[in-house]
Design a protein around this motif. Sequence first.
Motif, PDB file in Angstrom:
ATOM      1  N   MET A  19      10.615 -50.769 -39.532  1.00  0.00           N
ATOM      2  CA  MET A  19       9.341 -50.873 -38.831  1.00  0.00           C
ATOM      3  C   MET A  19       8.179 -50.564 -39.753  1.00  0.00           C
ATOM      4  SD  MET A  19       8.248 -51.722 -35.844  1.00  0.00           S
ATOM      5  CE  MET A  19       6.834 -52.522 -36.538  1.00  0.00           C
ATOM      6  N   GLY A  20       8.330 -49.536 -40.578  1.00  0.00           N
ATOM      7  CA  GLY A  20       7.271 -49.223 -41.534  1.00  0.00           C
ATOM      8  C   GLY A  20       7.016 -50.375 -42.481  1.00  0.00           C
ATOM      9  N   SER A  21       8.084 -51.024 -42.926  1.00  0.00           N
ATOM     10  CA  SER A  21       7.944 -52.175 -43.823  1.00  0.00           C
ATOM     11  C   SER A  21       7.261 -53.339 -43.124  1.00  0.00           C
ATOM     12  CB  SER A  21       9.321 -52.620 -44.334  1.00  0.00           C
ATOM     13  OG  SER A  21       9.904 -51.617 -45.131  1.00  0.00           O
ATOM     14  N   ALA A 116      -6.273 -34.984 -34.636  1.00  0.00           N
ATOM     15  CA  ALA A 116      -6.372 -36.223 -33.856  1.00  0.00           C
ATOM     16  C   ALA A 116      -5.065 -36.983 -34.013  1.00  0.00           C
ATOM     17  CB  ALA A 116      -7.538 -37.064 -34.341  1.00  0.00           C
ATOM     18  N   ILE A 117      -4.376 -37.186 -32.892  1.00  0.00           N
ATOM     19  CA  ILE A 117      -3.044 -37.811 -32.922  1.00  0.00           C
ATOM     20  C   ILE A 117      -3.001 -38.974 -31.940  1.00  0.00           C
ATOM     21  CG2 ILE A 117      -0.571 -37.454 -32.548  1.00  0.00           C
ATOM     22  CD1 ILE A 117      -1.160 -34.414 -33.074  1.00  0.00           C
ATOM     23  N   VAL A 118      -2.572 -40.109 -32.429  1.00  0.00           N
ATOM     24  CA  VAL A 118      -2.360 -41.275 -31.573  1.00  0.00           C
ATOM     25  C   VAL A 118      -0.887 -41.632 -31.630  1.00  0.00           C
ATOM     26  CG1 VAL A 118      -2.804 -43.753 -31.285  1.00  0.00           C
ATOM     27  CG2 VAL A 118      -4.692 -42.186 -31.794  1.00  0.00           C
ATOM     28  N   ARG A 119      -0.265 -41.691 -30.475  1.00  0.00           N
ATOM     29  CA  ARG A 119       1.136 -42.131 -30.402  1.00  0.00           C
ATOM     30  C   ARG A 119       1.144 -43.625 -30.113  1.00  0.00           C
ATOM     31  NH1 ARG A 119       5.825 -40.107 -26.135  1.00  0.00           N
ATOM     32  NH2 ARG A 119       7.468 -41.516 -26.916  1.00  0.00           N
ATOM     33  N   ALA A 120       1.906 -44.367 -30.902  1.00  0.00           N
ATOM     34  CA  ALA A 120       1.907 -45.827 -30.775  1.00  0.00           C
ATOM     35  C   ALA A 120       3.332 -46.358 -30.806  1.00  0.00           C
ATOM     36  CB  ALA A 120       1.099 -46.458 -31.907  1.00  0.00           C
ATOM     37  N   MET A 121       3.531 -47.515 -30.178  1.00  0.00           N
ATOM     38  CA  MET A 121       4.829 -48.169 -30.225  1.00  0.00           C
ATOM     39  C   MET A 121       4.620 -49.644 -30.569  1.00  0.00           C
ATOM     40  SD  MET A 121       8.015 -48.487 -30.200  1.00  0.00           S
ATOM     41  CE  MET A 121       8.260 -46.717 -30.113  1.00  0.00           C
ATOM     42  N   PRO A 122       4.780 -49.997 -31.844  1.00  0.00           N
ATOM     43  CA  PRO A 122       4.690 -51.397 -32.249  1.00  0.00           C
ATOM     44  C   PRO A 122       6.062 -52.063 -32.148  1.00  0.00           C
ATOM     45  CG  PRO A 122       4.904 -50.019 -34.163  1.00  0.00           C
ATOM     46  CD  PRO A 122       4.981 -49.097 -32.975  1.00  0.00           C
ATOM     47  N   ASN A 123       6.148 -53.318 -32.562  1.00  0.00           N
ATOM     48  CA  ASN A 123       7.461 -53.963 -32.686  1.00  0.00           C
ATOM     49  C   ASN A 123       7.500 -54.826 -33.946  1.00  0.00           C
ATOM     50  OD1 ASN A 123       5.897 -56.134 -31.797  1.00  0.00           O
ATOM     51  ND2 ASN A 123       6.974 -56.394 -29.875  1.00  0.00           N
ATOM     52  N   THR A 124       8.683 -55.255 -34.328  1.00  0.00           N
ATOM     53  CA  THR A 124       8.869 -55.850 -35.649  1.00  0.00           C
ATOM     54  C   THR A 124       8.147 -57.171 -35.896  1.00  0.00           C
ATOM     55  OG1 THR A 124      10.995 -56.751 -34.896  1.00  0.00           O
ATOM     56  CG2 THR A 124      11.033 -54.684 -36.157  1.00  0.00           C
ATOM     57  N   PRO A 125       7.763 -57.966 -34.885  1.00  0.00           N
ATOM     58  CA  PRO A 125       6.946 -59.141 -35.200  1.00  0.00           C
ATOM     59  C   PRO A 125       5.616 -58.794 -35.875  1.00  0.00           C
ATOM     60  CG  PRO A 125       7.951 -59.437 -33.056  1.00  0.00           C
ATOM     61  CD  PRO A 125       8.242 -58.015 -33.485  1.00  0.00           C
TER      62      PRO A 125
END
Length: 272
Positions: A19-21, A116-125
Amino acid sequence: MSLDAVNTRGLVLLGCGKMGSAMLEGWLASGIPARVVTVIDPYPSARLEELTSDGLILNGDLPNGPAVCVLAVKPQMMAEALPQIGDLAGPDTLFVSIAAGTSIEYFEAVLGQQAAIVRAMPNTPAAIGKGITALVGNEASSDKDLALAEALLTAIGQTVRLEDEGQMDAVTAVSGSGPAYVFNLIETMAAAGTAEGLPEDLAMRLAIATVDGAGALAAQSPQSAEQLRINVTSPAGTTAAALEVLMAEDGLAPLMQRAVAAAADRSRALGS
């Protein structure tokens, strides 16, 4: 909001697995220069090594007061990894976590409630600029912080803000894990085509193009997915015959509900 702060003060990426990549490739494609990115990863890929020739800093000294620090290590590795960036926990750095099941409260306990913290949920596209990321901030994150997070995440696709953090497990189950469901659909469609006599490569090409085209049509059409399904289903035709199987009581709907529930339950367990 622009990404000028990132381009000026830098971005730290803690963890650069799949995911980081994907996110890193999306940022680079959007114009963020490699030289402003610092990656901390114990097992760097050949691609990361290659990017050092473009100025990317790999496992080097952290910048002073970077604009953003993205936390992209696996949840079970977070406790071991966070001390590496603890010195960044100042008022000028926004922390963005993409760790499934890891709550804002957890990060506040380590980084401090003033962070300051933001929680996020991306996806591989995200790797091709077609991701979608849901995000929610803590009380210390300002509108400016959320706008910066959105600007960073918009570089890799769409963003949506959540009403509260409690929705994150469901988001993880639907869109975070969702690409794997679609890839499995492509696999099973192609395998079914092969079983009906098509060559494997042709069946796979047909399945991929069909999922790609149907998704693009659903995204661009003003009609609902339900109506688009109805449009393509002629009474007593071939599509109707297939949908009788998929829409049976034991068909796709209850199977997908169980799958999404299992992913959401796992997300909750990771956070407990």
